[in-house]
Design a protein around this motif. Structure first.
Motif, PDB file in Angstrom:
ATOM      1  N   PHE A   5     -20.588   1.606   2.598  1.00 52.99           N
ATOM      2  CA  PHE A   5     -19.368   1.393   1.811  1.00 52.99           C
ATOM      3  C   PHE A   5     -18.916   2.676   1.131  1.00 52.99           C
ATOM      4  CE2 PHE A   5     -21.137  -2.969   1.969  1.00 52.99           C
ATOM      5  CZ  PHE A   5     -20.119  -3.537   2.708  1.00 52.99           C
ATOM      6  N   SER A   6     -19.857   3.452   0.631  1.00 52.89           N
ATOM      7  CA  SER A   6     -19.512   4.735   0.006  1.00 52.89           C
ATOM      8  C   SER A   6     -18.887   5.691   1.016  1.00 52.89           C
ATOM      9  CB  SER A   6     -20.759   5.387  -0.602  1.00 52.89           C
ATOM     10  OG  SER A   6     -21.266   4.591  -1.641  1.00 52.89           O
ATOM     11  N   ALA A   7     -19.386   5.663   2.242  1.00 52.18           N
ATOM     12  CA  ALA A   7     -18.836   6.536   3.283  1.00 52.18           C
ATOM     13  C   ALA A   7     -17.481   6.045   3.774  1.00 52.18           C
ATOM     14  CB  ALA A   7     -19.815   6.623   4.455  1.00 52.18           C
ATOM     15  N   LEU A   8     -17.254   4.747   3.746  1.00 55.37           N
ATOM     16  CA  LEU A   8     -16.021   4.169   4.267  1.00 55.37           C
ATOM     17  C   LEU A   8     -14.874   4.243   3.267  1.00 55.37           C
ATOM     18  CD1 LEU A   8     -14.510   2.513   6.468  1.00 55.37           C
ATOM     19  CD2 LEU A   8     -15.379   0.455   5.325  1.00 55.37           C
ATOM     20  N   VAL A   9     -15.105   3.753   2.061  1.00 58.98           N
ATOM     21  CA  VAL A   9     -14.040   3.578   1.076  1.00 58.98           C
ATOM     22  C   VAL A   9     -13.694   4.896   0.390  1.00 58.98           C
ATOM     23  CG1 VAL A   9     -13.419   2.391  -1.067  1.00 58.98           C
ATOM     24  CG2 VAL A   9     -14.661   1.167   0.716  1.00 58.98           C
ATOM     25  N   SER A  10     -12.394   5.103   0.172  1.00 62.21           N
ATOM     26  CA  SER A  10     -11.884   6.271  -0.542  1.00 62.21           C
ATOM     27  C   SER A  10     -11.123   5.794  -1.770  1.00 62.21           C
ATOM     28  CB  SER A  10     -10.938   7.079   0.349  1.00 62.21           C
ATOM     29  OG  SER A  10     -11.594   7.482   1.525  1.00 62.21           O
ATOM     30  N   GLN A  11     -11.118   6.597  -2.791  1.00 57.79           N
ATOM     31  CA  GLN A  11     -10.441   6.223  -4.035  1.00 57.79           C
ATOM     32  C   GLN A  11      -8.946   6.480  -3.998  1.00 57.79           C
ATOM     33  OE1 GLN A  11     -11.996   4.471  -6.461  1.00 57.79           O
ATOM     34  NE2 GLN A  11     -13.614   4.489  -4.913  1.00 57.79           N
ATOM     35  N   GLU A  12      -8.502   7.340  -3.078  1.00 61.16           N
ATOM     36  CA  GLU A  12      -7.081   7.689  -3.054  1.00 61.16           C
ATOM     37  C   GLU A  12      -6.669   8.201  -1.688  1.00 61.16           C
ATOM     38  OE1 GLU A  12      -6.855  10.581  -6.146  1.00 61.16           O
ATOM     39  OE2 GLU A  12      -7.893  12.109  -4.984  1.00 61.16           O
ATOM     40  N   LYS A  13      -5.363   8.358  -1.530  1.00 61.04           N
ATOM     41  CA  LYS A  13      -4.774   8.903  -0.311  1.00 61.04           C
ATOM     42  C   LYS A  13      -5.176  10.373  -0.178  1.00 61.04           C
ATOM     43  CE  LYS A  13      -0.398  10.316  -0.630  1.00 61.04           C
ATOM     44  NZ  LYS A  13      -0.406  11.723  -0.302  1.00 61.04           N
ATOM     45  N   ASN A  14      -5.414  10.789   1.040  1.00 60.67           N
ATOM     46  CA  ASN A  14      -5.678  12.191   1.311  1.00 60.67           C
ATOM     47  C   ASN A  14      -4.394  12.999   1.127  1.00 60.67           C
ATOM     48  OD1 ASN A  14      -6.106  14.715   2.873  1.00 60.67           O
ATOM     49  ND2 ASN A  14      -8.055  13.739   3.397  1.00 60.67           N
ATOM     50  N   ARG A  15      -4.504  14.166   0.553  1.00 60.37           N
ATOM     51  CA  ARG A  15      -3.318  15.006   0.298  1.00 60.37           C
ATOM     52  C   ARG A  15      -2.626  15.460   1.580  1.00 60.37           C
ATOM     53  NH1 ARG A  15      -6.502  18.233  -4.183  1.00 60.37           N
ATOM     54  NH2 ARG A  15      -7.853  18.299  -2.395  1.00 60.37           N
ATOM     55  N   VAL A  16      -3.306  15.357   2.712  1.00 60.71           N
ATOM     56  CA  VAL A  16      -2.705  15.740   3.996  1.00 60.71           C
ATOM     57  C   VAL A  16      -1.538  14.814   4.350  1.00 60.71           C
ATOM     58  CG1 VAL A  16      -3.167  15.914   6.490  1.00 60.71           C
ATOM     59  CG2 VAL A  16      -4.819  16.807   4.843  1.00 60.71           C
ATOM     60  N   ILE A  17      -1.583  13.578   3.875  1.00 67.48           N
ATOM     61  CA  ILE A  17      -0.515  12.623   4.160  1.00 67.48           C
ATOM     62  C   ILE A  17       0.650  12.905   3.218  1.00 67.48           C
ATOM     63  CG2 ILE A  17       0.173  10.196   4.227  1.00 67.48           C
ATOM     64  CD1 ILE A  17      -2.788   9.496   4.672  1.00 67.48           C
TER      65      ILE A  17
END
Length: 153
Positions: A5-17
């Motif tokens: 779950f730690s590897a899968l879930v992100s807290q926010e959108k990546n700045r690349v988008i």
């Protein structure tokens, strides 16, 4: 499992988008939904949960419609096409779509059948509307199903 779950879930959108392609960002969270098929008058009460995943380059959701369907979508931003590549899977089926913004709607078009679309519209902080539509030969839309969502988290 915690590492998964730690590897899968992100807290926010990546700045690349780029922000103008952050179509699904307002959906992050948990929603109570009413699912209504056009040929039935019954309402199926369910849940729909959205999260940033894969270092913020994708959004995954889980839709729960008890005694009807459980499914998950993975929406991955594609910087080459400036669209979102989407795969929806449920028991025995995987559907591929491409998502693009069209006016105030997010339109997900089936890769194998451009007359079939999923539409997110009226996305607000605490509610949204979703439709599964088929475009008829005369250009009119036939609504196969609606989802009316209200935020719970």
């Amino acid at each position: 499992m915690k590492d998964f779950f730690s590897a899968l879930v992100s807290q926010e959108k990546n700045r690349v988008i780029p922000e103008e392609f952050n179509y699904f960002g307002k959906l992050i969270g948990s929603w109570q939904i009413d699912y209504v098929e056009s040929h039935h008058s019954r309402v199926i009460k369910g849940e729909w949960h959205f999260s940033w995943v894969l270092e913020g380059m994708a959004i995954q959701d889980v839709i729960i419609l008890p005694d009807y369907e459980y499914g998950t979508s993975l929406r991955i931003y594609n910087p080459d096409t400036y669209a979102w590549d989407v795969a929806y899977g449920y028991t025995g089926k995987i559907i591929r779509l491409e998502a693009r913004k069209q006016d105030d709607m997010i339109v997900l078009t089936y890769i194998d059948d451009e007359t079939r679309k999923w539409i997110f519209t009226r996305i607000e902080d605490n509610q949204f509307h979703w439709q599964n539509i088929t475009i008829k030969d005369d250009g009119d839309w036939y609504v196969n199903a609606d989802i009316f969502a209200k935020r719970i988290l």
